[in-house]
Motif scaffolding. Structure first.
Motif, mmCIF file in Angstrom:
data_model
loop_
_atom_site.group_PDB
_atom_site.id
_atom_site.type_symbol
_atom_site.label_atom_id
_atom_site.label_comp_id
_atom_site.label_asym_id
_atom_site.label_seq_id
_atom_site.Cartn_x
_atom_site.Cartn_y
_atom_site.Cartn_z
ATOM 1 N N MET A 60 0.848 -1.189 0.000
ATOM 2 C CA MET A 60 0.000 0.000 0.000
ATOM 3 C C MET A 60 0.887 1.245 0.000
ATOM 4 N N ASN A 113 -2.355 6.402 0.263
ATOM 5 C CA ASN A 113 -3.538 5.626 0.656
ATOM 6 C C ASN A 113 -3.503 5.270 2.128
ATOM 7 N N GLN A 150 -7.772 -2.369 -0.089
ATOM 8 C CA GLN A 150 -6.468 -1.832 -0.485
ATOM 9 C C GLN A 150 -5.311 -2.686 0.039
ATOM 10 N N PRO A 152 -9.358 6.162 -1.691
ATOM 11 C CA PRO A 152 -9.083 5.257 -2.817
ATOM 12 C C PRO A 152 -10.368 4.687 -3.399
ATOM 13 N N THR A 201 -13.118 2.395 -4.525
ATOM 14 C CA THR A 201 -13.528 1.051 -4.096
ATOM 15 C C THR A 201 -14.793 0.682 -4.864
#
Length: 407
Positions: free
Chosen positions: A1, A5, A122, A183, A185
């Motif tokens: 990651m 993020n 993530q 982020p 999704t």
């Protein structure tokens, strides 16, 4: 990651639990003081959490899994929630307050599962990556509690606890707007043919075919019955027995939660699912015993001990349960599975607990307006003891590596 993020998800968790902790911890004290509510009315107000949790799988499992990106649903729910919290804090009567907080909790509870889903999507290794991010949620709850006591909103007869709803409303608006930067999704099942079972959110129920998970699911419901006593009445209890800055004191539970979250990845590997869950439930029994026999004088250490045990109670059971559920659910049904476990814990279990805790507190109301807290706390202690014994006997962690819902 990547770092960006990680920061965004951490900030999301911080605000998510800051919002909840900013008003929820002191709700019972607020209702007793502002509306002269009964224990049953306090329990009814906390029931709104359960109604929201019961509807969460439908909002999360159906809409987030199929139609809209989870972060956008998350954003909209928090923006609407900010308006509801603002007006709830200004309601003149319990009858005016209750519908606002009911609608709010129906919108807020799905965001708990959405936050987990956004974060899990993530990650490649949830056992290692999730706890450091989730720990910022604990920090948010702690800071909310410290602020309330620092501003003396929770002091006896201050009459300022309505400000907690305004503080939560501002934080909710900030999170709602920030969530559009989270982020992406996207829904996992967009464009797929919809079956009746999927519309009703029944796909995640396939997890219950696993006997171990079924025992965990039932235990989750049962252990949240005594949990309702803690959430609903601890702040009022500490205030009544004369503990100074009760909300700040209660935030020590989240400090403990914070510290245990740091070592959870190592403990998870060392002890495994069953021991982690069992240790968590055993801590609940001890916590209520401490509350039953503690006081603001010589027994003050027991009150502090009962609060500090919250770290083990919450991390070892709830966070372990979320990771356990995520590992078994598979990629395509993570949102629905997280919604389902929210239903079991904050929905059904807390609903039963709120229904019985209020009348029990009223039953032990003394003529001078105080409560016989020892009798009250021994009841959830007994319930938790029964649950943990049954769990230890019947749960078997089979260490299945393959996700059930992908089989």
């Amino acid at each position: 990651m990547n770092t960006s993020n990680r920061f965004k998800l951490s900030f999301m968790m911080f605000l998510e639990f800051f919002i909840w902790g900013a008003w929820f911890v002191t709700l019972g004290t607020f209702l007793f003081g502002t509306y002269k509510a009964t224990g049953t009315q306090v329990g009814t107000a906390f029931l709104t959490q359960s109604f929201g949790a019961i509807l969460a799988p439908f909002i999360v499992g159906i809409i987030a899994d199929r139609y809209f990106p989870a972060q956008r649903i998350f954003a909209v729910l928090h923006i609407i929630g900010a308006l509801l919290l603002w007006f709830a804090g200004q309601a003149a009567t319990f009858e005016g307050f209750f519908p606002l907080i009911l609608i709010y909790m129906i919108l807020f509870m799905p965001t708990l599962a959405l936050a987990n889903s956004i974060a899990f999507r993530q990650m490649t290794n949830t056992e290692k990556e999730f706890p450091p991010i989730r720990i910022l949620g604990t920090a948010g709850w702690i800071i909310a509690g410290l602020l309330i006591s620092y501003l003396a909103w929770d002091s006896q007869d201050s009459g300022q606890l309505g400000n907690t709803f305004k503080m939560a409303a501002i934080a909710s608006m900030i999170l709602g707007l920030f969530s559009f930067t989270l982020p992406s999704t996207p829904p996992m099942k967009k464009g797929e043919k919809i079956s009746v079972g999927e519309i009703l959110g029944l796909d995640a129920l396939r997890l219950l075919k696993n006997r171990s998970y079924l025992i965990f699911f039932i235990s989750s419901i049962a252990i949240c019955i005594p949990l309702a006593f803690y959430y609903n009445f601890t702040n009022a209890f500490l205030t009544e027995v004369g503990v100074a800055a009760p909300t700040a004191v209660q935030s020590l539970g989240q400090v403990s939660e914070f510290l245990f979250m740091l070592v959870m990845p190592f403990l998870f590997v060392r002890f495994g699912v069953k021991k982690m869950l069992a240790f968590g439930m055993l801590a609940w029994v001890l916590r209520y015993v401490f509350f039953a026999y503690g006081n603001a004088d010589a027994g003050y250490w027991m009150l502090i001990g009962g609060v500090v045990l919250h770290g083990i109670c919450y991390d070892f059971f709830f966070v372990t349960g979320q990771i356990y559920t995520d590992n078994l659910a598979g990629d395509r049904f993570k949102s629905a599975a997280q919604g389902m476990i929210t239903l079991a814990t904050y929905g059904v279990g807390m609903l039963i607990g709120s229904l019985i805790s209020g009348p029990i507190v009223d039953n032990y109301l003394n003529s001078d307006g105080t409560h016989s807290w020892q009798n009250i706390w021994l009841i959830p202690a007994a319930i938790a003891a029964i649950v943990v014994l049954l769990f230890i006997v019947f749960f078997r962690d089979r260490n299945q590596k393959q996700a059930i819902l992908e089989s």
